[in-house]
Design a protein around this motif. Structure first.
Motif, PDB file in Angstrom:
ATOM      1  N   UNK A  22       0.834  -1.208   0.000  1.00  0.00           N
ATOM      2  CA  UNK A  22       0.000   0.000   0.000  1.00  0.00           C
ATOM      3  C   UNK A  22       0.865   1.253   0.000  1.00  0.00           C
ATOM      4  N   UNK A  23       1.939   1.255   0.755  1.00  0.00           N
ATOM      5  CA  UNK A  23       2.833   2.417   0.790  1.00  0.00           C
ATOM      6  C   UNK A  23       3.469   2.668  -0.578  1.00  0.00           C
ATOM      7  N   UNK A  31       3.661   8.177   6.776  1.00  0.00           N
ATOM      8  CA  UNK A  31       4.393   7.103   7.436  1.00  0.00           C
ATOM      9  C   UNK A  31       4.546   7.448   8.905  1.00  0.00           C
ATOM     10  N   UNK A  32       4.630   6.426   9.705  1.00  0.00           N
ATOM     11  CA  UNK A  32       4.811   6.621  11.133  1.00  0.00           C
ATOM     12  C   UNK A  32       5.656   5.477  11.665  1.00  0.00           C
ATOM     13  N   UNK A  33       5.839   5.457  12.969  1.00  0.00           N
ATOM     14  CA  UNK A  33       6.569   4.366  13.596  1.00  0.00           C
ATOM     15  C   UNK A  33       5.864   3.032  13.352  1.00  0.00           C
ATOM     16  N   UNK A  34       4.573   3.068  13.102  1.00  0.00           N
ATOM     17  CA  UNK A  34       3.785   1.851  12.911  1.00  0.00           C
ATOM     18  C   UNK A  34       3.543   1.548  11.434  1.00  0.00           C
ATOM     19  N   UNK A  38       0.246  -0.362  10.164  1.00  0.00           N
ATOM     20  CA  UNK A  38      -0.918   0.497   9.920  1.00  0.00           C
ATOM     21  C   UNK A  38      -0.645   1.367   8.701  1.00  0.00           C
ATOM     22  N   UNK A  39      -1.670   1.535   7.871  1.00  0.00           N
ATOM     23  CA  UNK A  39      -1.571   2.392   6.689  1.00  0.00           C
ATOM     24  C   UNK A  39      -2.770   3.326   6.670  1.00  0.00           C
ATOM     25  N   UNK A  40      -2.516   4.617   6.475  1.00  0.00           N
ATOM     26  CA  UNK A  40      -3.591   5.608   6.368  1.00  0.00           C
ATOM     27  C   UNK A  40      -3.236   6.538   5.216  1.00  0.00           C
ATOM     28  N   UNK A 118      -7.844   3.202   5.305  1.00  0.00           N
ATOM     29  CA  UNK A 118      -7.248   2.871   6.593  1.00  0.00           C
ATOM     30  C   UNK A 118      -7.100   1.361   6.612  1.00  0.00           C
ATOM     31  N   UNK A 119      -5.868   0.888   6.727  1.00  0.00           N
ATOM     32  CA  UNK A 119      -5.613  -0.553   6.695  1.00  0.00           C
ATOM     33  C   UNK A 119      -4.701  -0.929   7.853  1.00  0.00           C
ATOM     34  N   UNK A 120      -4.995  -2.053   8.464  1.00  0.00           N
ATOM     35  CA  UNK A 120      -4.158  -2.567   9.545  1.00  0.00           C
ATOM     36  C   UNK A 120      -3.855  -4.036   9.265  1.00  0.00           C
ATOM     37  N   UNK A 121      -2.663  -4.444   9.624  1.00  0.00           N
ATOM     38  CA  UNK A 121      -2.242  -5.821   9.361  1.00  0.00           C
ATOM     39  C   UNK A 121      -2.941  -6.795  10.301  1.00  0.00           C
ATOM     40  N   UNK A 122      -2.947  -8.055   9.908  1.00  0.00           N
ATOM     41  CA  UNK A 122      -3.494  -9.091  10.776  1.00  0.00           C
ATOM     42  C   UNK A 122      -2.718  -9.187  12.082  1.00  0.00           C
TER      43      UNK A 122
END
Length: 142
Positions: A22-23, A31-34, A38-40, A118-122
């Motif tokens: 996604x990035x 981008x962030x520490x996460x 996490x992707x926004x 907004x996406x978050x990994x499993x």
């Protein structure tokens, strides 16, 4: 950007993508520490927009949870071969295991088109502990 498209798409198949993909597809994302979990991104008309839509119009599966929030305009999203119209001020929730593609965007109205992903990994979801009783009033029945 062209090489990313070819990495994703192979004829008559779909690809499993992750947060890092996604990035790559949404270079304007924050981008962030996460960033690995996490992707926004707020997606709107810019120099990457057409290639992003082209990439997402091919079938893909995401290895996590995702929400697509359409704030302006509309698009048709195909989930497991069923087409849904997402219009301004609506949300599509994605859970793992589905095959998705953006089926249609009205190119005549791209200036009025905007959505957020907004996406978050499993991994993130499985390690996040939520106390739903604390989140919701006890009088609300789920």
């Amino acid at each position: 950007m062209r090489e990313i498209y070819y990495l994703w798409v192979m004829k008559n198949t779909f690809h499993v993508i992750n947060i890092q993909d996604f990035h790559k597809v949404f270079p304007e994302s924050t981008s962030s520490e996460m960033a690995e979990q996490v992707f926004i991104s707020n997606v709107r008309l810019n120099e990457h927009f057409e290639q992003t839509l082209k990439t997402l119009s091919e079938p893909w599966r995401f290895d996590g949870h995702m929400a697509i929030l359409c704030s302006k305009g509309s698009m048709d999203i195909e989930v497991n071969l069923h087409t849904y119209k997402i219009t301004g001020k609506s949300v599509m929730i994605y859970v793992p295991g589905n095959i998705v593609r953006i089926a249609h965007v009205d190119y005549d109205y791209l200036d009025d088109f905007e959505f957020a992903v907004v996406a978050v990994s499993n991994t993130f979801m499985s390690t996040t502990k939520m106390d739903f009783a604390a989140l919701f009033d006890k009088s609300i029945s789920l």
